[in-house]
Design a protein around this motif. Structure first.
Motif, PDB file in Angstrom:
ATOM      1  N   LYS A   1       0.829  -1.203   0.000  1.00 42.62           N
ATOM      2  CA  LYS A   1       0.000   0.000   0.000  1.00 42.62           C
ATOM      3  C   LYS A   1       0.864   1.254   0.000  1.00 42.62           C
ATOM      4  O   LYS A   1       0.579   2.220  -0.706  1.00 42.62           O
ATOM      5  N   PHE A   2       1.924   1.214   0.782  1.00 38.78           N
ATOM      6  CA  PHE A   2       2.836   2.357   0.785  1.00 38.78           C
ATOM      7  C   PHE A   2       3.524   2.483  -0.570  1.00 38.78           C
ATOM      8  O   PHE A   2       3.637   3.576  -1.122  1.00 38.78           O
ATOM      9  N   LEU A   3       3.958   1.371  -1.121  1.00 41.77           N
ATOM     10  CA  LEU A   3       4.686   1.393  -2.385  1.00 41.77           C
ATOM     11  C   LEU A   3       3.799   1.879  -3.526  1.00 41.77           C
ATOM     12  O   LEU A   3       4.290   2.463  -4.494  1.00 41.77           O
ATOM     13  N   ALA A   4       2.480   1.655  -3.423  1.00 39.74           N
ATOM     14  CA  ALA A   4       1.563   2.094  -4.470  1.00 39.74           C
ATOM     15  C   ALA A   4       1.313   3.594  -4.427  1.00 39.74           C
ATOM     16  O   ALA A   4       0.817   4.170  -5.402  1.00 39.74           O
ATOM     17  N   ASN A   5       1.646   4.232  -3.315  1.00 43.47           N
ATOM     18  CA  ASN A   5       1.458   5.683  -3.171  1.00 43.47           C
ATOM     19  C   ASN A   5       2.744   6.370  -3.621  1.00 43.47           C
ATOM     20  O   ASN A   5       3.663   6.597  -2.835  1.00 43.47           O
ATOM     21  N   HIS A   6       2.815   6.725  -4.891  1.00 40.43           N
ATOM     22  CA  HIS A   6       4.076   7.233  -5.434  1.00 40.43           C
ATOM     23  C   HIS A   6       4.466   8.573  -4.828  1.00 40.43           C
ATOM     24  O   HIS A   6       5.661   8.880  -4.715  1.00 40.43           O
ATOM     25  N   HIS A   7       3.489   9.387  -4.422  1.00 40.09           N
ATOM     26  CA  HIS A   7       3.836  10.653  -3.763  1.00 40.09           C
ATOM     27  C   HIS A   7       4.541  10.386  -2.432  1.00 40.09           C
ATOM     28  O   HIS A   7       5.548  11.025  -2.111  1.00 40.09           O
TER      29      HIS A   7
END
Length: 291
Positions: A114-120
């Motif tokens: 989930k963190f990795l999917a949030n590119h910002h």
């Protein structure tokens, strides 16, 4: 989901009240008024909005059906920071360089999808850690740099919501335009039968009704919803900032994570015990060590 539910509630309340007053639903069926109001609103957006921002506005509609970061997202982010900070404690900050250069291939980051999917969030975290790796920047200057990054991101992220809000603000005026055109048509048929004149006046008033309804019932709330989502994302990034600042001050990983945890809104904040259990899970430690 709430977007659909809210829209249905608005429509149901208006239609029910209208019918209770003895209104005829077919009298509200005025496609020409929708063409005037919708077309004029779209044209005004094209005039006032640069093309890159138009693309972002179009892409932002998917955000209406997404929730902001929840408790599990925050917990995962805290776990990610604990593992990276623990690696720093064991092997030095230079050990994070490879992970920051290629987050998608990182053995640590890949454990937190989930963190990795949030590119910002990934960019904010890795760029800030790179500054620490470079050295020569104290915590005060690092905080100023991250605050500047957050301010720019927040300003840019709000632009689609602001563009939609401006269109919503113009809709009552577009409704008046449609109503005035309806009055012009009515005046051209003023010598007709009363039923025909009444129909044309009713169609003109529907234009005003639709403009106001679309502004305050749909478009305005949609813009506000986007603003809330930007605020939620900003809070998520601010939590990362707290953890990185604590790292730059040389605090232990568990203490740095606790600084970050305390900055999470109360309704989303994991407890101390939940955070400790998640961060110190045996499988997490073993994979972090293998990295």
């Amino acid at each position: 989901m709430l977007l659909i539910v809210g829209a249905l509630v608005v429509l149901a309340a208006i239609v029910a009240g209208y019918l209770m007053e003895g209104g005829a639903l077919l009298a509200l069926n005025q496609p020409a008024e929708l063409v005037i109001i919708g077309g004029a609103a779209l044209g005004s957006m094209l005039i006032s909005t640069p093309l890159p921002l138009l693309k972002r506005v179009a892409g932002s509609f998917g955000a209406f059906f997404k929730n902001g970061p929840d408790k599990q997202d925050y917990l995962e982010m805290l776990g990610m920071m604990y593992q990276t900070f623990r690696l720093t404690q064991q092997s030095g900050v230079m050990a994070l360089e490879a992970h920051c250069d290629d987050p998608q291939s990182s053995a640590i980051f890949s454990r937190f999808p989930k963190f990795l999917a949030n590119h910002h969030a990934v960019d904010f975290f890795t760029d800030s850690v790179r500054v620490i790796i470079m050295g020569g920047v104290g915590p005060f200057d690092l905080e100023a740099m991250m605050d500047l990054d957050l301010e720019v991101h927040h300003h840019e992220a709000l632009k689609p919501a602001q563009a939609i809000a401006k269109v919503g603000d113009a809709l009552p005026g577009m409704g008046i335009v449609a109503a005035v055109l309806g009055v012009v048509i009515t005046m051209g048929a003023i010598d007709g039968p009363p039923s025909e004149i009444g129909h044309k006046v009713g169609a003109a008033l529907v234009g005003t009704f639709l403009g106001i309804l679309m502004c305050y019932g749909f478009v305005g709330p949609m813009a506000t919803s986007l603003e809330h989502k930007v605020d939620f994302e900003g809070q998520y990034l601010a939590t990362i900032k707290c953890g990185i600042l604590a790292l730059s001050k040389g605090l232990a990983p568990a203490i740095a994570v606790e600084f970050a945890r305390r900055s999470i809104p109360a309704e989303l904040r994991p407890t101390f015990a939940e955070t400790e259990a998640y961060c110190r899970a045996p499988q997490a430690d073993s994979q972090a060590e293998a990295a």
